[in-house]
Scaffold this motif. Sequence first.
Motif, PDB file in Angstrom:
ATOM      1  N   LYS A 136       1.112  -1.195  -0.254  1.00  0.00           N
ATOM      2  CA  LYS A 136      -0.427  -0.420  -0.187  1.00  0.00           C
ATOM      3  C   LYS A 136       0.646   1.328   0.143  1.00  0.00           C
ATOM      4  O   LYS A 136       1.800   0.591   0.296  1.00  0.00           O
ATOM      5  N   LYS A 137       0.410   2.437  -0.668  1.00  0.00           N
ATOM      6  CA  LYS A 137       0.702   3.790  -0.887  1.00  0.00           C
ATOM      7  C   LYS A 137       1.214   4.092   0.307  1.00  0.00           C
ATOM      8  O   LYS A 137       3.301   4.110   0.555  1.00  0.00           O
ATOM      9  N   ASP A 138       1.136   4.226   2.283  1.00  0.00           N
ATOM     10  CA  ASP A 138       1.836   4.563   2.862  1.00  0.00           C
ATOM     11  C   ASP A 138       2.864   3.290   3.885  1.00  0.00           C
ATOM     12  O   ASP A 138       3.979   3.975   4.642  1.00  0.00           O
ATOM     13  N   LYS A 139       2.706   2.252   2.742  1.00  0.00           N
ATOM     14  CA  LYS A 139       3.909   1.611   3.743  1.00  0.00           C
ATOM     15  C   LYS A 139       4.928   0.705   2.800  1.00  0.00           C
ATOM     16  O   LYS A 139       5.559   0.812   2.848  1.00  0.00           O
ATOM     17  N   GLN A 140       5.184   1.932   1.406  1.00  0.00           N
ATOM     18  CA  GLN A 140       6.327   1.586   0.480  1.00  0.00           C
ATOM     19  C   GLN A 140       7.331   2.999   0.920  1.00  0.00           C
ATOM     20  O   GLN A 140       7.426   3.684   1.681  1.00  0.00           O
ATOM     21  N   PRO A 141       9.081   2.346   0.758  1.00  0.00           N
ATOM     22  CA  PRO A 141       9.194   3.017   1.261  1.00  0.00           C
ATOM     23  C   PRO A 141       9.383   4.409   0.721  1.00  0.00           C
ATOM     24  O   PRO A 141       8.655   4.570  -0.787  1.00  0.00           O
ATOM     25  N   ILE A 142      10.198   5.743   0.832  1.00  0.00           N
ATOM     26  CA  ILE A 142      10.273   6.759   0.440  1.00  0.00           C
ATOM     27  C   ILE A 142      11.228   6.848  -0.831  1.00  0.00           C
ATOM     28  O   ILE A 142      12.639   6.547  -0.206  1.00  0.00           O
ATOM     29  N   THR A 143      10.893   7.136  -1.559  1.00  0.00           N
ATOM     30  CA  THR A 143      11.657   7.701  -2.809  1.00  0.00           C
ATOM     31  C   THR A 143      12.232   8.941  -3.102  1.00  0.00           C
ATOM     32  O   THR A 143      11.512   9.827  -2.551  1.00  0.00           O
ATOM     33  N   PRO A 144      13.168   8.883  -3.361  1.00  0.00           N
ATOM     34  CA  PRO A 144      13.408  10.613  -4.025  1.00  0.00           C
ATOM     35  C   PRO A 144      12.565  11.812  -4.857  1.00  0.00           C
ATOM     36  O   PRO A 144      11.724  12.289  -4.272  1.00  0.00           O
ATOM     37  N   ALA A 145      11.847  10.681  -5.176  1.00  0.00           N
ATOM     38  CA  ALA A 145      10.524  11.423  -6.478  1.00  0.00           C
ATOM     39  C   ALA A 145       9.646  11.869  -5.706  1.00  0.00           C
ATOM     40  O   ALA A 145       8.973  12.862  -5.529  1.00  0.00           O
ATOM     41  N   ASP A 146       9.362  11.179  -4.238  1.00  0.00           N
ATOM     42  CA  ASP A 146       8.393  11.704  -3.481  1.00  0.00           C
ATOM     43  C   ASP A 146       8.224  12.982  -2.488  1.00  0.00           C
ATOM     44  O   ASP A 146       7.434  12.999  -2.893  1.00  0.00           O
ATOM     45  N   LEU A 147       9.974  13.110  -2.611  1.00  0.00           N
ATOM     46  CA  LEU A 147      10.247  14.010  -1.934  1.00  0.00           C
ATOM     47  C   LEU A 147      10.748  15.479  -2.752  1.00  0.00           C
ATOM     48  O   LEU A 147      11.374  16.515  -2.984  1.00  0.00           O
ATOM     49  N   GLN A 148       9.889  14.674  -4.393  1.00  0.00           N
ATOM     50  CA  GLN A 148      10.632  15.667  -5.128  1.00  0.00           C
ATOM     51  C   GLN A 148      11.855  16.453  -5.910  1.00  0.00           C
ATOM     52  O   GLN A 148      12.225  17.535  -5.984  1.00  0.00           O
ATOM     53  N   LEU A 149      12.996  15.035  -5.408  1.00  0.00           N
ATOM     54  CA  LEU A 149      14.469  15.773  -5.514  1.00  0.00           C
ATOM     55  C   LEU A 149      14.719  15.544  -6.938  1.00  0.00           C
ATOM     56  O   LEU A 149      14.836  14.046  -7.298  1.00  0.00           O
ATOM     57  N   GLU A 150      16.065  16.011  -7.480  1.00  0.00           N
ATOM     58  CA  GLU A 150      16.462  15.474  -8.715  1.00  0.00           C
ATOM     59  C   GLU A 150      17.807  14.766  -8.042  1.00  0.00           C
ATOM     60  O   GLU A 150      18.600  15.200  -7.439  1.00  0.00           O
ATOM     61  N   VAL A 151      18.280  13.297  -8.573  1.00  0.00           N
ATOM     62  CA  VAL A 151      18.894  13.384  -8.364  1.00  0.00           C
ATOM     63  C   VAL A 151      19.566  12.480  -9.432  1.00  0.00           C
ATOM     64  O   VAL A 151      19.890  12.158 -10.716  1.00  0.00           O
ATOM     65  N   ALA A 152      20.967  12.453  -9.497  1.00  0.00           N
ATOM     66  CA  ALA A 152      22.395  11.590 -10.497  1.00  0.00           C
ATOM     67  C   ALA A 152      22.081  10.077 -11.416  1.00  0.00           C
ATOM     68  O   ALA A 152      21.734   9.677 -10.161  1.00  0.00           O
ATOM     69  N   PRO A 153      21.826   9.862 -12.062  1.00  0.00           N
ATOM     70  CA  PRO A 153      21.493   8.761 -12.231  1.00  0.00           C
ATOM     71  C   PRO A 153      22.837   8.221 -12.650  1.00  0.00           C
ATOM     72  O   PRO A 153      23.962   8.385 -12.894  1.00  0.00           O
ATOM     73  N   GLU A 154      22.681   6.759 -12.186  1.00  0.00           N
ATOM     74  CA  GLU A 154      24.149   5.708 -11.625  1.00  0.00           C
ATOM     75  C   GLU A 154      23.894   5.301 -13.161  1.00  0.00           C
ATOM     76  O   GLU A 154      23.888   4.634 -14.118  1.00  0.00           O
ATOM     77  N   LYS A 155      24.898   5.055 -13.049  1.00  0.00           N
ATOM     78  CA  LYS A 155      25.647   3.946 -13.903  1.00  0.00           C
ATOM     79  C   LYS A 155      25.800   2.927 -13.958  1.00  0.00           C
ATOM     80  O   LYS A 155      26.609   2.908 -12.487  1.00  0.00           O
ATOM     81  N   VAL A 156      25.927   1.608 -14.507  1.00  0.00           N
ATOM     82  CA  VAL A 156      26.684   0.420 -14.100  1.00  0.00           C
ATOM     83  C   VAL A 156      28.093   0.497 -13.530  1.00  0.00           C
ATOM     84  O   VAL A 156      28.932   1.377 -15.081  1.00  0.00           O
ATOM     85  N   PRO A 157      28.558  -0.055 -13.344  1.00  0.00           N
ATOM     86  CA  PRO A 157      30.173   0.031 -12.825  1.00  0.00           C
ATOM     87  C   PRO A 157      31.000  -0.507 -13.363  1.00  0.00           C
ATOM     88  O   PRO A 157      30.245  -1.613 -14.061  1.00  0.00           O
TER      89      PRO A 157
END
Length: 276
Positions: A136-157
């Motif tokens: 359920k929505k209230d049980k899902q982990p918070i993501t940067p998108a939920d906080l409206q934060l921009e994160v750098a894209p991850e690349k494959v090591p």
Amino acid sequence: MVIILFLLTKWLGKKQLSHLSFFEYIVGITIGSIAAEISTGLETNYMNGVYSLLIWTIIPFVAGIIGLKSKKVRNFIEGSSTVVIKDGKIQEENLSKEQYTVDELLQLLRKKNAFQIADVEFAILESNGDLNVMLKKDKQPITPADLQLEVAPEKVPQTVIMEGKIIDIGLTSRGLNRSWLEIELEKLGVALENVYLGQVDTYGQLTVDIYDDKIQIPEAKPRQSLLTALKKCQADLETFSLETDSETAKQMYHKNAKKLHSIIEKSEYLLTQKFP
């Protein structure tokens, strides 16, 4: 027989090595039984067994082609997914239909880090036996998108060292070279021949695993990481200036690469010296 089975399995594809449908499960058992009979029953006709293997290999191949063209056939052969939890409530009829007990359902849920039925919005039992869970929505982990934060894209090591040998393709894919690698190894105080595995992460940070696990690798320091990032940015700009056909873009990349070089020269002392 090992060679024949290897070639036939390669032909059928990777799906034979992962989760099987009912039909593929039966075919796999049968092919294994035929191969065992051929290997042990030396008094029988060897080619008859090979013909049987070919026939049982062609059957799932043809069935797969038909399944690609007909959803009804695909659902019949591979089965379809079943909803076992909806809106936090167990669908008892569907669960019984799939011959699963509540204990088995709870075990599958725990593997998905869901410990309470009430926390589950949907749970779907796939045709291969996997259970996919949506909390359920209230049980899902918070993501940067939920906080409206921009994160750098991850690349494959990228692996740049393997068993003491430099992997040049890993370096070039990140715009790096052997000189950069030698500098980073010197910072860590590790010789190339002592490195079992070395990888570069999204931010250009080198991490190594050495043969002797008792030796402690010094942790990367923030100032040194910043210097490494600046040097990588400068190298990227130089690379972009060489790759582009636009004269305007070439000048822009080269101009900013010179600016970064000036910044690196002025700040390198502060970023490399040890301060109390």
